[in-house]
Design a protein around this motif. Structure first.
Motif, PDB file in Angstrom:
ATOM      1  N   ARG A 134       0.832  -1.215   0.000  1.00 27.28           N
ATOM      2  CA  ARG A 134       0.000   0.000   0.000  1.00 27.28           C
ATOM      3  C   ARG A 134       0.862   1.258   0.000  1.00 27.28           C
ATOM      4  NH1 ARG A 134      -4.736  -2.181   4.042  1.00 27.28           N
ATOM      5  NH2 ARG A 134      -5.950  -3.172   2.402  1.00 27.28           N
ATOM      6  N   ALA A 135       1.951   1.223   0.737  1.00 27.61           N
ATOM      7  CA  ALA A 135       2.850   2.379   0.758  1.00 27.61           C
ATOM      8  C   ALA A 135       3.461   2.599  -0.628  1.00 27.61           C
ATOM      9  CB  ALA A 135       3.952   2.171   1.795  1.00 27.61           C
ATOM     10  N   ARG A 136       3.861   1.512  -1.257  1.00 29.97           N
ATOM     11  CA  ARG A 136       4.444   1.634  -2.602  1.00 29.97           C
ATOM     12  C   ARG A 136       3.405   2.112  -3.609  1.00 29.97           C
ATOM     13  NH1 ARG A 136       8.270   3.364  -5.527  1.00 29.97           N
ATOM     14  NH2 ARG A 136       8.655   2.166  -7.410  1.00 29.97           N
ATOM     15  N   LYS A 137       2.193   1.616  -3.490  1.00 27.00           N
ATOM     16  CA  LYS A 137       1.103   2.050  -4.372  1.00 27.00           C
ATOM     17  C   LYS A 137       0.858   3.546  -4.223  1.00 27.00           C
ATOM     18  CE  LYS A 137      -3.762   1.060  -5.349  1.00 27.00           C
ATOM     19  NZ  LYS A 137      -4.931   0.243  -4.940  1.00 27.00           N
ATOM     20  N   ALA A 138       0.878   4.027  -2.989  1.00 26.53           N
ATOM     21  CA  ALA A 138       0.671   5.457  -2.749  1.00 26.53           C
ATOM     22  C   ALA A 138       1.795   6.288  -3.371  1.00 26.53           C
ATOM     23  CB  ALA A 138       0.582   5.726  -1.248  1.00 26.53           C
ATOM     24  N   GLU A 139       3.023   5.739  -3.358  1.00 26.78           N
ATOM     25  CA  GLU A 139       4.147   6.450  -3.974  1.00 26.78           C
ATOM     26  C   GLU A 139       3.987   6.537  -5.491  1.00 26.78           C
ATOM     27  OE1 GLU A 139       7.736   4.391  -2.983  1.00 26.78           O
ATOM     28  OE2 GLU A 139       7.583   4.853  -0.851  1.00 26.78           O
ATOM     29  N   LEU A 140       3.483   5.479  -6.096  1.00 26.78           N
ATOM     30  CA  LEU A 140       3.393   5.417  -7.553  1.00 26.78           C
ATOM     31  C   LEU A 140       2.146   6.074  -8.128  1.00 26.78           C
ATOM     32  CD1 LEU A 140       4.580   1.729  -8.066  1.00 26.78           C
ATOM     33  CD2 LEU A 140       5.914   3.826  -8.408  1.00 26.78           C
TER      34      LEU A 140
END
Length: 144
Positions: free
Chosen positions: A87-93
């Motif tokens: 989820r953190a990576r998704k928010a970054e992308l």
């Protein structure tokens, strides 16, 4: 001088053989003890062995369930951690969401407040004008 009675030689050797094959209570396995209980001539001992088997089966099932629960808890923690990482990576992308624009005010707030004051309608001096006040002002404008 010893006061113990002297045993015949063959009795002493039988005693040594007996000690060699007997187990102390902490050396015998559960399986050996249950097998002994099953073959015992006393019905009460056989019954105790049967009840012990039932209780051991219950303990084994509970132990297996506890082991499985521990494994599930561990896997659940790992999955939760991985999900948080994803989820953190998704928010970054993900592209930034456009900021919402405020709707323009559809009435002149100062005029509505002045009208409310003249009419004796309760209206706060700052902030949003209550919907009921705006509706009353509009009704007065169309009738007036």
């Amino acid at each position: 001088m010893s006061t113990a009675p002297k045993l015949p030689a063959d009795a002493a050797s039988a005693d040594v053989r007996l000690k060699a094959v007997t187990h102390t209570p902490d050396q015998i396995t559960v399986g050996q003890l249950l097998a002994w209980g099953d073959k015992h001539p006393d019905a009460d001992v056989q019954d105790q062995a049967a009840r012990a088997r039932v209780l051991l089966t219950g303990l084994r099932r509970r132990h297996a369930a506890d082991q499985e629960l521990a494994a599930i808890d561990s896997e659940e923690e790992q999955l939760a951690k991985r999900l948080a990482e994803l989820r953190a990576r998704k928010a970054e992308l993900a592209p930034a969401k456009p900021k919402s624009k405020r709707k323009p005010v559809e009435y002149p707030a100062a005029e509505v407040r002045a009208w409310a004051k003249e009419q004796g309608v309760d209206c706060p001096p700052v902030g949003r004008v209550p919907k009921a006040v705006v509706e009353a002002w509009r009704a007065a404008q169309t009738n007036g």
